[in-house]
Design a protein around this motif. Structure first.
Motif, mmCIF file in Angstrom:
data_model
loop_
_atom_site.group_PDB
_atom_site.id
_atom_site.type_symbol
_atom_site.label_atom_id
_atom_site.label_comp_id
_atom_site.label_asym_id
_atom_site.label_seq_id
_atom_site.Cartn_x
_atom_site.Cartn_y
_atom_site.Cartn_z
ATOM 1 N N TYR A 1 0.804 -1.224 0.000
ATOM 2 C CA TYR A 1 0.000 0.000 0.000
ATOM 3 C C TYR A 1 0.835 1.271 0.000
ATOM 4 N N GLU A 2 2.035 1.195 0.511
ATOM 5 C CA GLU A 2 2.825 2.422 0.597
ATOM 6 C C GLU A 2 4.319 2.123 0.497
ATOM 7 N N LEU A 3 5.060 3.204 0.352
ATOM 8 C CA LEU A 3 6.514 3.066 0.275
ATOM 9 C C LEU A 3 7.058 2.826 1.677
ATOM 10 N N MET A 4 7.823 1.742 1.834
ATOM 11 C CA MET A 4 8.342 1.411 3.160
ATOM 12 C C MET A 4 9.726 2.022 3.403
ATOM 13 N N GLY A 5 10.459 2.296 2.307
ATOM 14 C CA GLY A 5 11.801 2.842 2.464
ATOM 15 C C GLY A 5 12.572 2.696 1.172
ATOM 16 N N VAL A 6 13.894 2.750 1.274
ATOM 17 C CA VAL A 6 14.743 2.562 0.087
ATOM 18 C C VAL A 6 15.940 1.683 0.452
#
Lengths: 591, 118
Positions: A296-301
């Motif tokens: 659902y969303e960006l967790m990190g890089v």
């Protein structure tokens, strides 16, 4: 439950695995994740740690399919090694039968029907460590000469192995290799692990290995603030760890905004070759930064980089590139897998937290109920004392005092039971006479039996030998069972409770039997009676007594068996192995 | 007159009955106890109490308003207060735990007095 642990010996070799090199104290634990002792945790330290059914083992397990002295874990050159001690049913690590095996973080040890999770973490905050080893390069910084060479959307990672258009052997082999990497990362992601940092470190190790990077780090997005912060950093073996890893804000912002993985290099500026020749002094630094896009969303890089030495650049005339689009595509897929791992870990943590809060809530509600009843009793007693004092009526004062005294005993027992249940203790084993301990219980309960008109018999066997056990613990365990038996028969015309002791010389076991002719326990409740806060006695029971008794008997390596027939009564057998020699610790103390 | 007025305490614990007995018995009341789990004896079934004191905390909800005690003035002790209704107000009192014993004694005395008037 935590066995006595100790810090790693100063003489031990440093860990040989890849590590960040900061001052690290290794900390290992064994957590029972399946079996009769589920939830028990043991610290693993320098001292050899025995696993087995016998109480002499620091890791004393109550699974009957485990040998008395089944296996041992010991520190060796900075690692921990598990050895099977010729057990009857064998020792398994991750499903493989072993005689001797060096343990790795996340290994699952199976002995009998019990599975223990081995965790070997470092005693540092991984996030803090990673933060100290990263230097953020601000946007539009003059020193930041990197530029984006290519970029790929996060959705492309999904096609990494599903669409093989080119059927050349090399391409197929590459796809299979990629698949294998993703499989390994997925496997790491679903392994039991105490902390997300451990999962991320294992993923980084695999990533560094597969893309040939020098170092890598994971920045996770804070759920509340949305800010990215370093959570894990890892290095390839032999890479200098003293200099901080530079991470460009420009690159990260680009990845976060566009949800695209990027490959960057600082060798793109032709002017640098012609002007300052600085590239030949510092080498070429390439980096890949990919989004960790969750469901659902960006967790990190994830950010990995590699630096080619100036000499190498010089030899190749500046025309050198180690990262390419294939690796970028693979990294994008790894980013996706890692994000799913982080998401799953967070869901798991949230679930555990919710269950913990629910359990705390239930515990508080149950205890409050008991304490309120006790308080009510104390108020009743105090009221009578006050009334009796006012009227100079000694009989009323005495009645009031009896009520206060009874409730004082109740609160004492409640506190002691809570303490026993809250943590496993080591039984204080001393040489004692079981018949004496049981006789003490009978004497204590005789007054109540008389008051309730219960026929109370004791049948103590003559052949019970002196042995090592915890007399206070056994006293408490037997007292709880006898007290329950009296509650069960209270009000019956022919109420009867019999307490007996037995010695089984063939099995080398000590038995204490408590029988009553009460209403018995319904079959459907038999499986629940030992659970904490399960009581069949309504307001009279705290739901701790049987749990405490079983815990004490299990601390002695035994168990409580129950036979009950509704309408006919119940028989409780407290059974444990006879110990006629002190445990090694006691022997040393004695010596 | 108080003679023969009967208070039944339905409670698995004994303290409430012991206190009420110590206070009320010298004044001619009879105070007895029945545990929730125990079936009522023939005597208890025959001798309808004038007031029943029920510890509702450990009693299933349907039992607090069971036909067994319908029409008998009740003092219900429990963690939760039951909303008062005009009909119930005349014959029911509710006490939340932990309560002070003078409150309980006053509630029982009021219901006993009302029963005598009836």
């Amino acid at each position: 439950m935590a066995a006595a642990g100790s810090r790693r010996s100063p003489t031990a070799e440093p860990p040989t695995s890849q590590s960040c090199g900061s001052s690290i104290v290794d900390k290992a634990t064994l957590l029972v994740i399946q079996g009769i002792d589920q939830g028990a945790r043991f610290d693993v330290a320098d001292e050899p740690l025995g696993l087995g059914r016998d109480v002499v083992n620091p890791v004393c397990l109550h699974d009957t399919e485990i040998s008395r002295c089944h296996a041992r874990v010991e520190a060796e050159n900075g690692n921990f090694v598990l050895s099977d001690l010729n057990s009857s049913n064998g020792t398994y690590v991750n499903g493989e039968s072993i005689r001797r095996r060096e343990l790795k973080n996340g290994d699952q040890i199976q002995v009998g029907r019990t599975i223990l999770l081995f965790s070997h973490a470092t005693d540092r905050a991984a996030g803090t460590d990673a933060s100290q080893r990263i230097a953020f390069v601000p946007e539009r910084d003059a020193e930041d000469l990197s530029s984006i060479v290519s970029s790929i959307g996060h959705e492309v990672g999904r096609d990494l192995v599903t669409q093989v258009h080119d059927l050349k052997p090399d391409s197929v082999a590459q796809s299979l290799a990629n698949l294998q990497v993703l499989y390994r990362i997925s496997e790491e992601a679903v392994r039991h692990s105490a902390a997300i940092e451990q999962v991320l470190e294992r993923i980084l190790d695999l990533t560094i290995e597969v893309v040939g990077a020098d170092r890598g780090c994971v920045l996770l997005r804070d759920v509340d603030t949305g800010k990215l912060s370093p959570q894990a950093i890892r290095y390839r073996r032999g890479v200098d760890q003293s200099a901080p890893m530079p991470i460009s804000h420009t690159i990260i912002n680009s990845v976060v905004s566009n949800r695209k993985g990027v490959l960057t290099s600082d060798a793109q500026s032709d002017s640098r070759f012609t002007a300052g020749q600085s590239i030949f002094q510092a080498g070429i630094r390439e980096a890949i930064c990919v989004p960790m896009q969750g469901r659902y969303e960006l967790m990190g890089v994830i950010y990995v980089d590699i630096t080619t030495a100036p000499q190498r650049v010089l030899l190749d005339g500046g025309n050198i590139s180690k990262f390419n689009d294939d690796l970028l595509r693979l990294m994008v897929a790894i980013g996706r897998q890692s994000a799913l791992a982080v998401e799953d870990n967070r869901y798991q943590q949230a679930l555990v937290q919710a269950e913990r809060l629910a359990a705390i809530g239930q515990t508080i509600a149950t205890l409050s109920h008991h304490i309120k009843n006790i308080l009510q009793g104390v108020r009743g007693g105090s009221y009578l004392i006050e009334m009796g004092l006012k009227d100079f009526n000694e009989e009323v004062v005495r009645k009031g005092w009896n009520i206060v005294d009874k409730n004082q005993t109740k609160i004492y027992n409640l506190v002691m039971d809570m303490l026993t249940v809250s943590k496993e203790r080591q039984p204080a084993m001393v040489e004692a006479d079981l018949n004496e301990t049981v006789a003490d219980v009978c004497e204590l309960m005789q007054a109540r039996a008389t008051e309730l008109d219960i026929q109370f018999e004791r049948r103590l066997a003559d052949d019970v030998p002196a042995s090592y056990f915890d007399p206070d613990g056994i006293h408490r365990a037997v007292l709880n069972i006898v007290s329950n038996a009296m509650d069960a028969v209270e009000g019956r015309e022919d109420a009867r409770v019999i307490v007996s002791t037995e010695f089984d010389p063939r099995g080398g076991a000590l038995n204490v039997l408590v029988s009553d002719n009460g209403p018995g326990i319904p079959q459907e409740l038999l499986g629940k009676i030992f659970q904490v806060f399960e009581s069949t006695k309504g307001a009279r029971g705290t739901g701790l007594g049987l749990a405490v008794s079983r815990q004490i008997i299990r601390e002695h390596g035994g168990d409580i068996l129950v036979e009950s027939l509704p309408g006919q009564g119940s028989l409780f057998v407290l059974k444990w192995q006879l110990i006629q020699e002190p445990a090694p610790a006691e022997q040393n103390t004695t010596a | 007159m108080n003679d023969g007025q009967h208070v039944l305490v339905v409670d698995e614990l004994t303290e409430t009955q012991e206190v009420l007995q110590a206070v009320l018995a010298p004044r001619g009341f009879i105070v007895e106890r029945a545990a929730h789990s125990a079936p009522l004896t023939a005597h208890e079934l025959q001798s309808r109490p004038d007031v029943v004191v029920i510890d509702a905390d450990s009693l299933p909800a349907q039992q607090t308003s069971s036909a067994r005690w319908r029409g008998v003035p009740q003092v219900i002790i429990g963690a939760a207060r039951v909303p008062d209704s005009p009909l119930a107000a005349a014959s029911q009192r509710h006490l939340a735990k932990p309560f002070q014993f003078p409150e309980l004694i006053q509630a029982v005395e009021q219901l006993l007095a009302a029963a005598r008037r009836d």
